[in-house]
Design a protein around this motif. Sequence first.
Motif, PDB file in Angstrom:
ATOM      1  N   GLU A 144       0.862  -1.183   0.000  1.00  0.00           N
ATOM      2  CA  GLU A 144       0.000   0.000   0.000  1.00  0.00           C
ATOM      3  C   GLU A 144       0.900   1.235   0.000  1.00  0.00           C
ATOM      4  O   GLU A 144       2.122   1.122   0.140  1.00  0.00           O
ATOM      5  N   SER A 145       0.296   2.407  -0.082  1.00  0.00           N
ATOM      6  CA  SER A 145       1.076   3.646  -0.057  1.00  0.00           C
ATOM      7  C   SER A 145       1.588   3.943   1.347  1.00  0.00           C
ATOM      8  O   SER A 145       0.942   3.594   2.339  1.00  0.00           O
ATOM      9  N   GLY A 146       2.724   4.603   1.404  1.00  0.00           N
ATOM     10  CA  GLY A 146       3.327   4.980   2.679  1.00  0.00           C
ATOM     11  C   GLY A 146       4.795   5.237   2.466  1.00  0.00           C
ATOM     12  O   GLY A 146       5.307   5.013   1.364  1.00  0.00           O
ATOM     13  N   THR A 147       5.483   5.714   3.502  1.00  0.00           N
ATOM     14  CA  THR A 147       6.924   5.864   3.352  1.00  0.00           C
ATOM     15  C   THR A 147       7.546   4.475   3.474  1.00  0.00           C
ATOM     16  O   THR A 147       6.956   3.579   4.090  1.00  0.00           O
ATOM     17  N   PRO A 148       8.728   4.296   2.912  1.00  0.00           N
ATOM     18  CA  PRO A 148       9.383   2.983   3.026  1.00  0.00           C
ATOM     19  C   PRO A 148       9.477   2.514   4.481  1.00  0.00           C
ATOM     20  O   PRO A 148       9.172   1.358   4.778  1.00  0.00           O
ATOM     21  N   GLU A 149       9.875   3.417   5.372  1.00  0.00           N
ATOM     22  CA  GLU A 149      10.039   3.021   6.778  1.00  0.00           C
ATOM     23  C   GLU A 149       8.709   2.580   7.380  1.00  0.00           C
ATOM     24  O   GLU A 149       8.631   1.583   8.094  1.00  0.00           O
ATOM     25  N   GLU A 150       7.657   3.369   7.108  1.00  0.00           N
ATOM     26  CA  GLU A 150       6.331   3.019   7.647  1.00  0.00           C
ATOM     27  C   GLU A 150       5.889   1.650   7.150  1.00  0.00           C
ATOM     28  O   GLU A 150       5.357   0.831   7.898  1.00  0.00           O
ATOM     29  N   LEU A 151       6.119   1.413   5.870  1.00  0.00           N
ATOM     30  CA  LEU A 151       5.669   0.146   5.269  1.00  0.00           C
ATOM     31  C   LEU A 151       6.458  -1.038   5.817  1.00  0.00           C
ATOM     32  O   LEU A 151       5.884  -2.077   6.155  1.00  0.00           O
ATOM     33  N   MET A 152       7.765  -0.867   5.918  1.00  0.00           N
ATOM     34  CA  MET A 152       8.592  -1.975   6.414  1.00  0.00           C
ATOM     35  C   MET A 152       8.229  -2.286   7.866  1.00  0.00           C
ATOM     36  O   MET A 152       8.284  -3.446   8.292  1.00  0.00           O
ATOM     37  N   ASP A 153       7.825  -1.258   8.600  1.00  0.00           N
ATOM     38  CA  ASP A 153       7.401  -1.474   9.979  1.00  0.00           C
ATOM     39  C   ASP A 153       6.035  -2.169  10.028  1.00  0.00           C
ATOM     40  O   ASP A 153       5.853  -3.182  10.700  1.00  0.00           O
ATOM     41  N   LYS A 154       5.092  -1.635   9.238  1.00  0.00           N
ATOM     42  CA  LYS A 154       3.739  -2.196   9.259  1.00  0.00           C
ATOM     43  C   LYS A 154       3.720  -3.659   8.805  1.00  0.00           C
ATOM     44  O   LYS A 154       2.965  -4.469   9.340  1.00  0.00           O
ATOM     45  N   TYR A 155       4.558  -3.990   7.805  1.00  0.00           N
ATOM     46  CA  TYR A 155       4.536  -5.355   7.262  1.00  0.00           C
ATOM     47  C   TYR A 155       5.594  -6.263   7.907  1.00  0.00           C
ATOM     48  O   TYR A 155       5.806  -7.383   7.459  1.00  0.00           O
ATOM     49  N   GLY A 156       6.232  -5.751   8.965  1.00  0.00           N
ATOM     50  CA  GLY A 156       7.139  -6.589   9.753  1.00  0.00           C
ATOM     51  C   GLY A 156       8.416  -6.976   9.040  1.00  0.00           C
ATOM     52  O   GLY A 156       8.831  -8.136   9.071  1.00  0.00           O
ATOM     53  N   LEU A 157       9.027  -5.995   8.386  1.00  0.00           N
ATOM     54  CA  LEU A 157      10.252  -6.286   7.635  1.00  0.00           C
ATOM     55  C   LEU A 157      11.395  -5.388   8.101  1.00  0.00           C
ATOM     56  O   LEU A 157      12.013  -4.692   7.303  1.00  0.00           O
ATOM     57  N   ASN A 158      11.676  -5.386   9.407  1.00  0.00           N
ATOM     58  CA  ASN A 158      12.792  -4.555   9.881  1.00  0.00           C
ATOM     59  C   ASN A 158      13.538  -5.251  11.015  1.00  0.00           C
ATOM     60  O   ASN A 158      13.232  -6.401  11.361  1.00  0.00           O
ATOM     61  N   ALA A 159      14.499  -4.537  11.583  1.00  0.00           N
ATOM     62  CA  ALA A 159      15.364  -5.131  12.615  1.00  0.00           C
ATOM     63  C   ALA A 159      14.541  -5.629  13.799  1.00  0.00           C
ATOM     64  O   ALA A 159      14.805  -6.718  14.334  1.00  0.00           O
ATOM     65  N   ALA A 160      13.546  -4.848  14.197  1.00  0.00           N
ATOM     66  CA  ALA A 160      12.734  -5.241  15.352  1.00  0.00           C
ATOM     67  C   ALA A 160      12.012  -6.556  15.075  1.00  0.00           C
ATOM     68  O   ALA A 160      11.934  -7.447  15.946  1.00  0.00           O
ATOM     69  N   ALA A 161      11.477  -6.691  13.863  1.00  0.00           N
ATOM     70  CA  ALA A 161      10.763  -7.925  13.498  1.00  0.00           C
ATOM     71  C   ALA A 161      11.722  -9.114  13.459  1.00  0.00           C
ATOM     72  O   ALA A 161      11.370 -10.224  13.887  1.00  0.00           O
ATOM     73  N   ILE A 162      12.924  -8.882  12.967  1.00  0.00           N
ATOM     74  CA  ILE A 162      13.928  -9.962  12.909  1.00  0.00           C
ATOM     75  C   ILE A 162      14.285 -10.407  14.338  1.00  0.00           C
ATOM     76  O   ILE A 162      14.377 -11.604  14.627  1.00  0.00           O
ATOM     77  N   GLU A 163      14.440  -9.431  15.214  1.00  0.00           N
ATOM     78  CA  GLU A 163      14.788  -9.735  16.614  1.00  0.00           C
ATOM     79  C   GLU A 163      13.709 -10.633  17.245  1.00  0.00           C
ATOM     80  O   GLU A 163      14.021 -11.632  17.900  1.00  0.00           O
ATOM     81  N   ASN A 164      12.468 -10.279  17.029  1.00  0.00           N
ATOM     82  CA  ASN A 164      11.358 -11.093  17.573  1.00  0.00           C
ATOM     83  C   ASN A 164      11.359 -12.490  16.987  1.00  0.00           C
ATOM     84  O   ASN A 164      11.127 -13.469  17.694  1.00  0.00           O
ATOM     85  N   ALA A 165      11.612 -12.570  15.691  1.00  0.00           N
ATOM     86  CA  ALA A 165      11.615 -13.880  15.023  1.00  0.00           C
ATOM     87  C   ALA A 165      12.745 -14.756  15.559  1.00  0.00           C
ATOM     88  O   ALA A 165      12.589 -15.969  15.703  1.00  0.00           O
ATOM     89  N   VAL A 166      13.865 -14.126  15.834  1.00  0.00           N
ATOM     90  CA  VAL A 166      15.008 -14.870  16.380  1.00  0.00           C
ATOM     91  C   VAL A 166      14.632 -15.477  17.736  1.00  0.00           C
ATOM     92  O   VAL A 166      14.872 -16.660  18.003  1.00  0.00           O
TER      93      VAL A 166
END
Lengths: 281, 317
Positions: free
Chosen positions: B288-310
């Motif tokens: 969907e539309s949004g800034t890259p950072e907002e989208l990566m956060d909303k769709y769980g594609l960032n460092a925080a999401a990786i940390e949780n997955a680990v």
Amino acid sequence: MANYKELEDLVTQVRRDILRQVHKVNSGHPGGSLGCAEFFVALYNEVMDRNENFTMDGVGEDLFFLSNGHISPVFYSVLARAGYFPVEELATFRHINSRLQGHPTTHEGLPGIRVASGSLGQGISVAIGAAQAKKLNKDKHLIYVLCGDGELQEGQNWEAMMYAAGNNVDNLILTVDLNGQQIDGATKNVLPLGNLKAKFEAFGWEVLDIEKGNDLKAVVSGLEKAKDKTGNSKPICILMHTEMGNGVDFMMHTHDWHGKAPNDQQLENALSQNPITLGDY
Amino acid sequence: MKKYTDTGKKDTRSGFGDGLTELGKKNQNVVALCADLTGSLKMDDFKANHPERFFQVGIAEANMIGMAAGMTIGGKIPFTGTFANFSTGRVYDQIRQSVAYSGKNVKICASHAGLTLGEDGATHQILEDIGLMKMLPGMTVINTCDYNQTKAATIAIADYEGPVYLRFGRPKVANFTPEDQNFQIGKAIQLQEGTDVTVVATGHLVWEALQAAEALHDKGISAEVINIHTIKPLDNDAILKSVKKTGCIVTAEEHNFLGGLGESVSRLLTTNHPVPQEFIATQDTFGESGTPEELMDKYGLNAAAIENAVKKVIARK
């Protein structure tokens, strides 16, 4: 000067090859293949400047691309009879482990084939690319491409046509096999092509007609005329009027034999109309 | 643990453009084709320096792919440039028949891949392209992580004979890999050595994986981070060697979990050395539309999401 007796004999033999290939495997596309027998024989034996040995890059020779790959039986026959591979290999057409796939491919390493075709509408683009490569290589040889008329319903062709005219691709000769037939019936009933000559001209192409596309002399002279018109900033299109199934009376004037093989009796009848000339494979 | 420094944010597409410029000078057979996105793909320099080898095809991607296939006949090495969506989904059959099945030496270079394309929204944010391309027999699939690596990959693929899909992105991101790297197709790069978990990341997610590894390190978790720039052929040995040590894995990509890197890794593991796996990827959805950072956060594609997955995958060991 062409020896038309020899060329006519070759056309007759090519017809036999087409019929025997599709009959043996009980599949394939005899109609369009028969309609283009004169064209292929003329192109490979009279018109194109070809090197003896096949190389993929084809530097220093004219190149041909078949866009409507389903008429592979005529392509294979003419390639084999021109010496690209043994004529006996025609017996493997569409069989398992064959280099002669249902639609032509480079994948099996068959000499004479430079790109896969079958999914329609892609050949003109490939030919344009090869034509541009010729120019970059300062190779004065020409690129020939054949497509079906029904195939022009694919949108990619019109992208390619716009590009070729807009970029003066004038070392390219496209022939459209105008047989007016496609799988579901006459092109005018399936999706009318309209005035193709006007359409090509509106896109900026030089357009020629070969009214008698099953008359060898007319085909040779039409192709020679087209050759004379190259190098003048415009891509060339030949509208070649042919009869699907030409040379076999019961396969003509219908779309029924677009993609159907003859049975034993029908084969015998068809072959009797085209007696052996050069010898069967 | 190793320290990685962002030498200044740069877009991966500029890495492509600069790589192409360099290639243009050193290899006369390299030609470039573009479908009305010369500026976006950073191909202006190549065009200016080699106008005779630059082909503007207009908004006609199908013709572009076909032309590229034809240009290989005569020894040219065509690089096509457009957005990832128009490089793959729009022209799948042209790539399949005229390039892949025909075995043509075409380099399909695709920018603006994934969610980080941002505000243009889902019509342009392809999250299926890795899957589409990796399914084609003989196709090499590369997704680079930063400017330096994209430039190195662009130059390297010209020396490889065969069809290649090179995927990169739009936004300016951390540039942290060496400027003078020797890019080897199919060779994974171990960025951090670790013992508790393997994190295999590709594209923009590599930097995020490094950030996650640092955060995890502070919490006493040792993560091995591997940069998989080549999804096909996959560096099986590197992945297997790592999971034999760590016993679990997280895969991270800016792509649908169906058809992406994660699935390739799953297949490798289930047939060789099964271990628990978690997927950082989009969950079978459009963007969907949004800034890259907002989208990566909303769709769980960032460092925080990786940390949780680990944490999750370690608990499953």
